[in-house]
Scaffold this active site. Structure first.
Site, PDB file in Angstrom:
ATOM      1  N   ASN A  51       8.648  -3.528   5.239  1.00 34.84           N
ATOM      2  CA  ASN A  51       8.997  -2.266   4.589  1.00 34.84           C
ATOM      3  C   ASN A  51       9.737  -1.390   5.592  1.00 34.84           C
ATOM      4  O   ASN A  51       9.210  -1.066   6.661  1.00 34.84           O
ATOM      5  CB  ASN A  51       7.735  -1.558   4.095  1.00 34.84           C
ATOM      6  CG  ASN A  51       8.042  -0.385   3.170  1.00 34.84           C
ATOM      7  OD1 ASN A  51       9.058   0.294   3.321  1.00 34.84           O
ATOM      8  ND2 ASN A  51       7.166  -0.139   2.218  1.00 34.84           N
ATOM      9  N   CYS A  99       9.543  -0.609  -0.615  1.00 37.45           N
ATOM     10  CA  CYS A  99       8.548  -1.456  -1.276  1.00 37.45           C
ATOM     11  C   CYS A  99       9.027  -1.914  -2.649  1.00 37.45           C
ATOM     12  O   CYS A  99       8.727  -3.027  -3.087  1.00 37.45           O
ATOM     13  CB  CYS A  99       7.219  -0.712  -1.406  1.00 37.45           C
ATOM     14  SG  CYS A  99       7.345   0.899  -2.203  1.00 37.45           S
ATOM     15  N   HIS A 150       4.110   3.864  -4.778  1.00 41.21           N
ATOM     16  CA  HIS A 150       4.220   2.605  -4.044  1.00 41.21           C
ATOM     17  C   HIS A 150       4.348   1.462  -5.044  1.00 41.21           C
ATOM     18  O   HIS A 150       3.739   1.496  -6.120  1.00 41.21           O
ATOM     19  CB  HIS A 150       2.980   2.406  -3.165  1.00 41.21           C
ATOM     20  CG  HIS A 150       2.981   1.129  -2.390  1.00 41.21           C
ATOM     21  ND1 HIS A 150       3.901   0.857  -1.398  1.00 41.21           N
ATOM     22  CD2 HIS A 150       2.178   0.025  -2.473  1.00 41.21           C
ATOM     23  CE1 HIS A 150       3.657  -0.343  -0.896  1.00 41.21           C
ATOM     24  NE2 HIS A 150       2.625  -0.876  -1.535  1.00 41.21           N
TER      25      HIS A 150
END
Length: 609
Positions: free
Chosen positions: A298, A303, A563
């Site tokens: 990442n 992500c 996320h």
């Protein structure tokens, strides 16, 4: 298909800040309501046994637990499965708490210190309450310190820390957020039953006693999450980023709060490291060794891209198509220009750099023993560092990437159907058909993914029904048909002519709320199955439009931040009940159950009845 994570265990390292003093509120004081307040039982009588999900009685912890005494050390003997303790953490005025991070008092168990770590407004996700278990390492062997704590359980074990050096302790634990309305009702019913028995013995009035303890039942139970972890001096906490939706706790009808109080509990079972379902040896997780796959680095906020790349890599035909693309030409000298054609610093033609960078990423995902970097790929997008720290739309990135590859494939073989079209292209028919005159307007359209409604739909099938439902054009919305002077009543709709071999479904969990004039996230429960039959939605289907779920791309968070990670089932040929699912979360890849990959991602909103 994207879905809201109902709550998945995820590590978050913390700085060891000073402990916030535990709010000393007795469990039964917390559970008291106007009706229950009439019960004048003593504090000692109020320490009734708590029962876990397995209906196994567990005593209320008093501060020292039921494990070994204060002589625990980093290399203590392996604990037994029965070495279990439980303690609770009471939070007063929960909805008014301003602290970002709260902790319970330390509790000793098995020679180690334990406490609950709470983020009332979420750990970087305000829509959820985050809850973790923290291990403070071995308790000091200094007898006077341990004795002091045992003499006064309200003291914190934090004063006993003497920097024991490296340590580890494996544990299985279950965190719970109590439903106090239900807990109060249960406690009062037990009291009522005891009172009835006493009245029966002494000839008292049973009916009035039963009514006195009639507390309304909540329609929800306590929320519990269970996991396991190898706690260590390098990784001292583990738990759940999305433990429970905050809106659920704020809803007074759900019963999680009582008079502003909240109650969290943890049950800890010490286990041997050999009993861990996943290997955390040496604090390092070897994804290639444990799963056969590796993760992607990442870069800051990539992500979403990592999840998309793992999904596309998992489609065998797509991966092979990327490998078949010709290698790019290189210049004689890096950074040169050949006949007006631009080259990158690596000597690769700029127009071909993206596909070449993708080939390299895929090759390394297949052969690299460790985490794969994507910096060259993002540089081929024209991104700089700031772009890598900005979260883009994953659906848009998918289209950009596939459009680029499709264009290159068309140039390579202009007379052949390219792999992108073969895999992802479907066709639908938009139509408007007049009711009273013989007129019909149609327009055929290609699609590479479908956006399905979540709001107002319970599952995939209801979303497809809504997608294909017929709209009546009447009243002020009549249709002007060619060659007809008067406006006509008409039916307007969509028919699917062909679905692609790989069907990409995008769940519309982000919508614009006109009442609040803002974008909002829809967390409603939405079900999807391991296998779906869409034949009834296809015009002239031969009944073979049955799809097997390959991947679930998940977004946790809200409109402003969040996320991404993805669950993938690489082997589509095995029985769905025996298929192995994997979770790809940036650098880490782990094996997971089908329940975690599918059922746990239906959404965390209220379940429709």
């Amino acid at each position: 298909a994207a879905a809201e994570q109902a709550g998945q265990a995820r590590a978050r390292g913390r700085d060891d800040a000073a402990a916030i003093a535990d709010i000393s509120v007795d469990t039964d004081d917390l559970a008291a309501s106007d009706a229950a307040a009439q019960n004048e039982r003593s504090v000692a009588e109020e320490q009734v046994a708590l029962v876990d999900a397995g209906h196994r009685a567990v005593g209320v912890a008093t501060g020292e637990g039921d494990g070994a005494g204060g002589g625990g050390s980093a290399d203590a003997a392996a604990p037994q499965e029965s070495a279990t303790m439980m303690f609770s953490y009471i939070v007063e005025n929960f909805l008014d708490v301003e602290e970002r991070r709260m902790v319970s008092a330390w509790h000793e168990h098995g020679g180690f210190r334990w406490r609950i770590l709470l983020f009332p407004k979420g750990n970087n996700n305000a829509a959820f309450i985050s809850v973790y278990l923290e291990c403070g390492g071995p308790v000091s062997s200094a007898p006077e310190t341990v004795a002091d704590v045992r003499a006064d359980p309200s003291l914190s074990f934090v004063t006993a820390d003497r920097s024991p050096g490296p340590w580890t302790r494996a544990a299985r634990f279950k965190l719970s957020f109590s439903n106090l309305m239900e807990e109060t009702a249960n406690a009062n019913r037990m009291a009522a039953q005891r009172q009835l028995q006493e009245d029966d013995v002494h000839g008292g009035a049973a009916a009035s006693t039963s009514q006195r303890f009639d507390v309304p039942r909540s329609r929800r139970h306590a929320v519990s999450q269970e996991t396991q972890y190898r706690f260590s001096s390098k990784g001292s906490d583990w738990g759940f980023l999305e433990f429970i939706e905050r809106a659920l706790v704020e809803d007074s009808s759900q019963g999680f709060l009582l008079n502003g109080y909240a109650k969290l509990s943890v049950e800890i079972t010490l286990i041997d490291e050999s009993a861990l379902e996943q290997s955390f040896s040496s604090g390092h997780w070897d994804s290639r060794k444990e799963t056969g796959f590796v993760g992607l680095k990442n870069q800051g906020a990539t992500c979403y891209m990592n999840s998309l790349l793992q999904t596309l890599y998992g489609v065998g035909a797509f991966r092979k198509a990327v490998y078949r693309m010709p290698l790019p030409e290189t210049s004689a000298s890096n950074g040169a220009s050949d006949g007006g054609r631009a080259y990158s610093a690596g000597g690769v033609a700029a127009s071909e750099e993206m596909s070449y960078a993708l080939q390299k990423v895929f090759f390394e995902l297949q052969h690299s023993p460790s985490v794969v970097k994507t910096k060259k790929l993002t540089e081929s997008f024209g991104w700089d560092t700031s772009d890598a720290f900005t979260q883009h739309d994953v659906q848009e990135l998918n289209r950009i990437l596939c459009d680029h590859l499709e264009e290159k494939m068309k140039k390579q073989n202009p007379n052949e159907l390219n792999t992108i079209s073969e895999l992802f292209e479907g066709k639908l028919l938009n139509y408007i058909e007049c009711v009273h005159v013989p007129y019909k307007s149609t327009r055929e359209e290609s699609f590479y993914d479908l956006s399905l409604n979540v709001k107002g739909c319970r599952n995939i099938y209801e979303s497809f029904e809504k997608y294909t439902e017929v709209e009546m054009m009447d009243g002020d919305n009549k249709y002007r048909a060619d060659n007809y002077a008067e406006l006509q009543e008409a039916r307007k709709g969509v028919k699917f002519l062909k679905l692609p071999p790989v069907l990409q479904l995008h769940l519309k969990r982000f919508e614009y709320d006109f009442m609040r004039d803002m974008m909002v996230k829809i967390n409603d429960r939405f079900e999807f199955q391991p296998e779906i039959d869409l034949s009834r939605f296809i015009e002239n289907s031969d009944g073979s439009d049955v799809y097997v779920l390959h991947s679930v791309l998940v977004h946790i968070g809200d409109v402003h931040a969040g996320h991404y990670y993805v669950y993938i089932r690489p082997d589509l040929h095995s029985d769905s009940r025996e298929a192995q699912w994997y979770k790809f979360d940036d650098e880490m890849v782990t094996k997971v159950s089908e329940e975690e990959a599918i059922d746990d991602n239906y959404g965390s909103g209220f379940e429709r009845k």
